[in-house]
Write a protein that holds these residues in place. Structure first.
Motif, PDB file in Angstrom:
ATOM      1  N   MET A 167       0.831  -1.214   0.000  1.00 58.07           N
ATOM      2  CA  MET A 167       0.000   0.000   0.000  1.00 58.07           C
ATOM      3  C   MET A 167       0.863   1.261   0.000  1.00 58.07           C
ATOM      4  N   LEU A 168       2.027   1.150   0.591  1.00 60.38           N
ATOM      5  CA  LEU A 168       2.920   2.302   0.665  1.00 60.38           C
ATOM      6  C   LEU A 168       3.378   2.714  -0.740  1.00 60.38           C
ATOM      7  N   LEU A 169       3.688   1.704  -1.546  1.00 57.09           N
ATOM      8  CA  LEU A 169       4.150   1.952  -2.905  1.00 57.09           C
ATOM      9  C   LEU A 169       3.049   2.617  -3.729  1.00 57.09           C
ATOM     10  N   LEU A 170       1.846   2.149  -3.529  1.00 59.77           N
ATOM     11  CA  LEU A 170       0.693   2.695  -4.248  1.00 59.77           C
ATOM     12  C   LEU A 170       0.511   4.170  -3.895  1.00 59.77           C
ATOM     13  N   GLY A 171       0.657   4.454  -2.614  1.00 59.06           N
ATOM     14  CA  GLY A 171       0.524   5.839  -2.155  1.00 59.06           C
ATOM     15  C   GLY A 171       1.599   6.723  -2.749  1.00 59.06           C
ATOM     16  N   TRP A 172       2.802   6.192  -2.851  1.00 58.57           N
ATOM     17  CA  TRP A 172       3.922   6.959  -3.392  1.00 58.57           C
ATOM     18  C   TRP A 172       3.689   7.253  -4.875  1.00 58.57           C
ATOM     19  N   SER A 173       3.183   6.245  -5.605  1.00 53.51           N
ATOM     20  CA  SER A 173       2.902   6.412  -7.024  1.00 53.51           C
ATOM     21  C   SER A 173       1.854   7.480  -7.242  1.00 53.51           C
ATOM     22  N   ALA A 174       0.826   7.436  -6.429  1.00 52.28           N
ATOM     23  CA  ALA A 174      -0.250   8.405  -6.535  1.00 52.28           C
ATOM     24  C   ALA A 174       0.286   9.804  -6.238  1.00 52.28           C
ATOM     25  N   PHE A 175       1.167   9.887  -5.260  1.00 51.42           N
ATOM     26  CA  PHE A 175       1.752  11.167  -4.882  1.00 51.42           C
ATOM     27  C   PHE A 175       2.607  11.728  -6.012  1.00 51.42           C
TER      28      PHE A 175
END
Ligand SMILES: [Zn+2]
Length: 62
Positions: free
Chosen positions: A1-9
């Motif tokens: 989930m952290l990676l997904l958040g970073w991508s979105a950011f």
């Protein structure tokens, strides 16, 4: 989930700051410059620079 958040950011940052891409380097390391007339991106080697402005073609530099 952290990676997904970073991508979105990252996407969000790109979206909020579109001008930053104008003078950024492409993936292959070639520098791309935006034409002052039509905003087309051309490789630095193909760009025409006149009076401190960048143009995609001879026609647009005149
Ligand atoms: Zn142009």
């Amino acid at each position: 989930m952290l990676l997904l958040g970073w991508s979105a950011f990252s996407l969000f940052k790109k979206f909020m700051n579109p001008d930053a891409s104008k003078f950024s380097n492409t993936k292959n390391g070639k520098k791309m410059l935006a034409c002052s007339v039509c905003d087309t991106h051309v490789p630095e080697s193909d760009a025409i620079i006149k009076n401190g402005k960048t143009f995609c073609s001879k026609e647009h530099s005149e």
